[in-house]
Design a protein around this motif. Structure first.
Motif, PDB file in Angstrom:
ATOM      1  N   PHE A 151       0.866  -1.217   0.119  1.00  0.00           N
ATOM      2  CA  PHE A 151       0.028   0.027   0.179  1.00  0.00           C
ATOM      3  C   PHE A 151       0.836   1.026   0.037  1.00  0.00           C
ATOM      4  CE2 PHE A 151      -1.631   3.415   2.800  1.00  0.00           C
ATOM      5  CZ  PHE A 151      -2.571   4.009   1.973  1.00  0.00           C
ATOM      6  N   PHE A 152       1.888   1.371   0.731  1.00  0.00           N
ATOM      7  CA  PHE A 152       2.584   2.285   1.019  1.00  0.00           C
ATOM      8  C   PHE A 152       3.498   2.835  -0.532  1.00  0.00           C
ATOM      9  CE2 PHE A 152       6.456   5.077   2.151  1.00  0.00           C
ATOM     10  CZ  PHE A 152       5.994   5.656   3.328  1.00  0.00           C
ATOM     11  N   ARG A 153       4.080   1.648  -1.139  1.00  0.00           N
ATOM     12  CA  ARG A 153       4.559   1.875  -2.413  1.00  0.00           C
ATOM     13  C   ARG A 153       3.703   2.485  -3.235  1.00  0.00           C
ATOM     14  NH1 ARG A 153       7.287  -2.726  -1.064  1.00  0.00           N
ATOM     15  NH2 ARG A 153       5.733  -4.028  -2.191  1.00  0.00           N
ATOM     16  N   CYS A 154       2.271   1.811  -3.508  1.00  0.00           N
ATOM     17  CA  CYS A 154       1.358   2.118  -4.324  1.00  0.00           C
ATOM     18  C   CYS A 154       0.892   3.578  -4.197  1.00  0.00           C
ATOM     19  CB  CYS A 154       0.086   1.118  -4.405  1.00  0.00           C
ATOM     20  SG  CYS A 154       0.485  -0.370  -4.968  1.00  0.00           S
ATOM     21  N   PHE A 155       0.733   3.980  -2.934  1.00  0.00           N
ATOM     22  CA  PHE A 155       0.040   5.284  -2.541  1.00  0.00           C
ATOM     23  C   PHE A 155       1.100   6.473  -2.959  1.00  0.00           C
ATOM     24  CE2 PHE A 155      -1.035   8.973  -0.136  1.00  0.00           C
ATOM     25  CZ  PHE A 155      -2.192   8.857  -0.025  1.00  0.00           C
ATOM     26  N   GLN A 156       2.427   6.161  -2.776  1.00  0.00           N
ATOM     27  CA  GLN A 156       3.654   7.151  -3.024  1.00  0.00           C
ATOM     28  C   GLN A 156       3.689   7.250  -4.475  1.00  0.00           C
ATOM     29  OE1 GLN A 156       7.115   6.553  -0.792  1.00  0.00           O
ATOM     30  NE2 GLN A 156       7.678   8.695  -0.997  1.00  0.00           N
ATOM     31  N   LYS A 157       3.517   6.055  -5.187  1.00  0.00           N
ATOM     32  CA  LYS A 157       3.889   6.270  -6.606  1.00  0.00           C
ATOM     33  C   LYS A 157       2.416   6.815  -7.259  1.00  0.00           C
ATOM     34  CE  LYS A 157       4.147   3.357 -10.828  1.00  0.00           C
ATOM     35  NZ  LYS A 157       4.071   1.763 -11.329  1.00  0.00           N
ATOM     36  N   ALA A 158       1.267   6.877  -6.830  1.00  0.00           N
ATOM     37  CA  ALA A 158       0.192   7.459  -7.346  1.00  0.00           C
ATOM     38  C   ALA A 158      -0.092   8.787  -6.926  1.00  0.00           C
ATOM     39  CB  ALA A 158      -1.237   6.705  -6.864  1.00  0.00           C
ATOM     40  N   THR A 159       0.385   9.335  -5.688  1.00  0.00           N
ATOM     41  CA  THR A 159       0.281  10.669  -5.216  1.00  0.00           C
ATOM     42  C   THR A 159       1.508  11.435  -5.141  1.00  0.00           C
ATOM     43  OG1 THR A 159       0.767  10.067  -3.016  1.00  0.00           O
ATOM     44  CG2 THR A 159      -1.667   9.862  -4.104  1.00  0.00           C
ATOM     45  N   GLY A 160       2.827  10.847  -5.267  1.00  0.00           N
ATOM     46  CA  GLY A 160       3.941  11.522  -5.232  1.00  0.00           C
ATOM     47  C   GLY A 160       4.392  11.981  -3.664  1.00  0.00           C
ATOM     48  N   THR A 161       3.744  11.389  -2.833  1.00  0.00           N
ATOM     49  CA  THR A 161       3.804  11.747  -1.411  1.00  0.00           C
ATOM     50  C   THR A 161       3.427  10.374  -0.453  1.00  0.00           C
ATOM     51  OG1 THR A 161       3.716  13.294   0.512  1.00  0.00           O
ATOM     52  CG2 THR A 161       1.542  12.818  -0.895  1.00  0.00           C
ATOM     53  N   THR A 162       3.969  10.329   0.635  1.00  0.00           N
ATOM     54  CA  THR A 162       3.342   9.303   1.832  1.00  0.00           C
ATOM     55  C   THR A 162       1.784   9.488   2.163  1.00  0.00           C
ATOM     56  OG1 THR A 162       4.135  10.350   3.716  1.00  0.00           O
ATOM     57  CG2 THR A 162       5.803   9.228   2.437  1.00  0.00           C
ATOM     58  N   PRO A 163       1.440   8.546   2.889  1.00  0.00           N
ATOM     59  CA  PRO A 163       0.026   8.597   3.190  1.00  0.00           C
ATOM     60  C   PRO A 163      -0.272   9.640   4.459  1.00  0.00           C
ATOM     61  CG  PRO A 163       0.646   6.360   3.000  1.00  0.00           C
ATOM     62  CD  PRO A 163       1.726   7.259   2.632  1.00  0.00           C
ATOM     63  N   ILE A 164       0.831   9.619   5.339  1.00  0.00           N
ATOM     64  CA  ILE A 164       0.702  10.472   6.448  1.00  0.00           C
ATOM     65  C   ILE A 164       1.100  11.929   5.934  1.00  0.00           C
ATOM     66  CG2 ILE A 164       1.879  11.250   8.610  1.00  0.00           C
ATOM     67  CD1 ILE A 164       0.030   8.558   8.686  1.00  0.00           C
ATOM     68  N   ARG A 165       1.782  12.348   5.041  1.00  0.00           N
ATOM     69  CA  ARG A 165       2.163  13.548   4.402  1.00  0.00           C
ATOM     70  C   ARG A 165       0.883  14.037   3.649  1.00  0.00           C
ATOM     71  NH1 ARG A 165       8.213  12.655   2.106  1.00  0.00           N
ATOM     72  NH2 ARG A 165       9.271  12.932   4.095  1.00  0.00           N
ATOM     73  N   PHE A 166       0.138  13.253   2.931  1.00  0.00           N
ATOM     74  CA  PHE A 166      -0.946  13.444   2.162  1.00  0.00           C
ATOM     75  C   PHE A 166      -1.958  13.964   3.467  1.00  0.00           C
ATOM     76  CE2 PHE A 166      -5.112  12.451   0.447  1.00  0.00           C
ATOM     77  CZ  PHE A 166      -5.134  13.168  -0.527  1.00  0.00           C
ATOM     78  N   LEU A 167      -2.135  13.285   4.241  1.00  0.00           N
ATOM     79  CA  LEU A 167      -2.994  13.575   5.480  1.00  0.00           C
ATOM     80  C   LEU A 167      -2.704  14.867   6.070  1.00  0.00           C
ATOM     81  CD1 LEU A 167      -5.743  12.707   7.261  1.00  0.00           C
ATOM     82  CD2 LEU A 167      -4.140  11.453   8.627  1.00  0.00           C
TER      83      LEU A 167
END
Length: 296
Positions: free
Chosen positions: A222-238
């Motif tokens: 999930f972490f890798r897919c999220f970062q690839k899709a958004t350019g940032t980490t899940p916590i930074r996005f939040l």
């Protein structure tokens, strides 16, 4: 008689939409990003005056009239014209009291904007007569919609629309710049579900494990897919989403900073203020004071 009296009444300030965004610093280095964008109908006494602010304000007059002031000079703005105000210098804009303007507007930022402003002759002539104002308006609306919907790769998609908007300005000054193509990449349903939940329920105490479970993926995948899709980490996005929501509340409510911290998901107002300053370069109180340097 009653209808004619109503028709003669001056319009009141109406904010149809106002969106906020807090882009990552890396995004600001490579993209033209949007910090704010919206749509409003001004009242006769609408006026905004600032010494400085982050980014560049682009104001598209749809109808009515207004004025901008920069570099010690005042410029009228008519329907179908766009005014560009460099926020790094003192500036003001206000509505014509007899015919207040209706605006689409966006506050853009990015490493190339100062240079583009100079190439376009903005310091001497900040008001642009557009050859195709409907195309510029469409780009503005797409920027507003993107900030509202907050898709994956938001900053890249906003960059596309900002480039198209600036292309309209080059076209109007006959220097020739191609617009960009509007395309939105596909996103896996699990990641889309997580992004939707984070943007709607940003105030919840999220953990990466919960997000991964919602996406139906292991935590590392999930972490890798999220970062690839958004350019940032899940916590930074939040965190960016929470700061964007905090900006809205700071300007659109009279709630205390402690109350706003709680509303957007921070249990500790000190940590909220520290996080806010890390993302914006100023404290919540400073942001509110600067942005509300407004008289209407």
């Amino acid at each position: 008689m009653q209808n004619s009296i109503i028709a003669m009444m001056p319009p009141r300030l109406r904010i149809f939409e106002s969106q906020y965004h807090t882009p990552a610093k890396a995004a600001q280095e490579v993209f033209i990003v949007a910090l704010r964008a919206g749509h409003l109908q001004a009242s006769p006494d609408y006026r905004i005056e600032r010494r400085t602010c982050a980014g560049h304000d682009l104001l598209l007059c749809q109808r009515g009239r207004g004025f901008v002031q920069t570099g010690g000079r005042t410029f009228p703005v008519e329907p179908g014209e766009l005014a560009w105000l460099n926020g790094h210098h003192p500036h003001a804009h206000w509505a014509d009291r007899e015919d207040p303007w209706r605006l689409l507007w966006a506050r853009l930022d990015g490493a190339v904007l100062d240079r583009l402003f100079e190439i376009l002759g903005g310091p001497a002539a900040p008001v642009f007569r557009l050859l195709a104002p409907q195309r510029a308006a469409a780009a503005m609306r797409r920027i507003i919609r993107l900030l509202r919907q907050r898709p994956a790769a938001l900053d890249a998609l906003v960059h596309v629309q900002a480039s198209a908007l600036i292309g309209c300005l080059f076209e109007g000054r006959h220097t020739g710049l191609e617009g960009a193509v509007d395309s939105i990449p596909a996103l896996a349903p699990g990641l889309r579900r997580v992004l939707t939940e984070l943007t709607v329920y940003y105030y919840r105490p999220w953990r990466v494990e919960q997000m991964a479970e919602l996406a139906g993926l292991s935590v590392p995948h999930f972490f890798r897919c999220f970062q690839k899709a958004t350019g940032t980490t899940p916590i930074r996005f939040l965190r960016q989403e929470r700061i964007s929501q905090a900006k809205r509340r700071l300007l659109e409510s009279r709630d205390s900073i402690k109350e706003i911290a709680e509303q957007v998901g921070y249990s500790d107002p000190f940590y909220f203020s520290r996080d806010f300053k890390q993302h914006t370069g100023m404290s919540p109180a400073q942001f509110r004071k600067r942005e509300l340097g407004v008289t209407r």
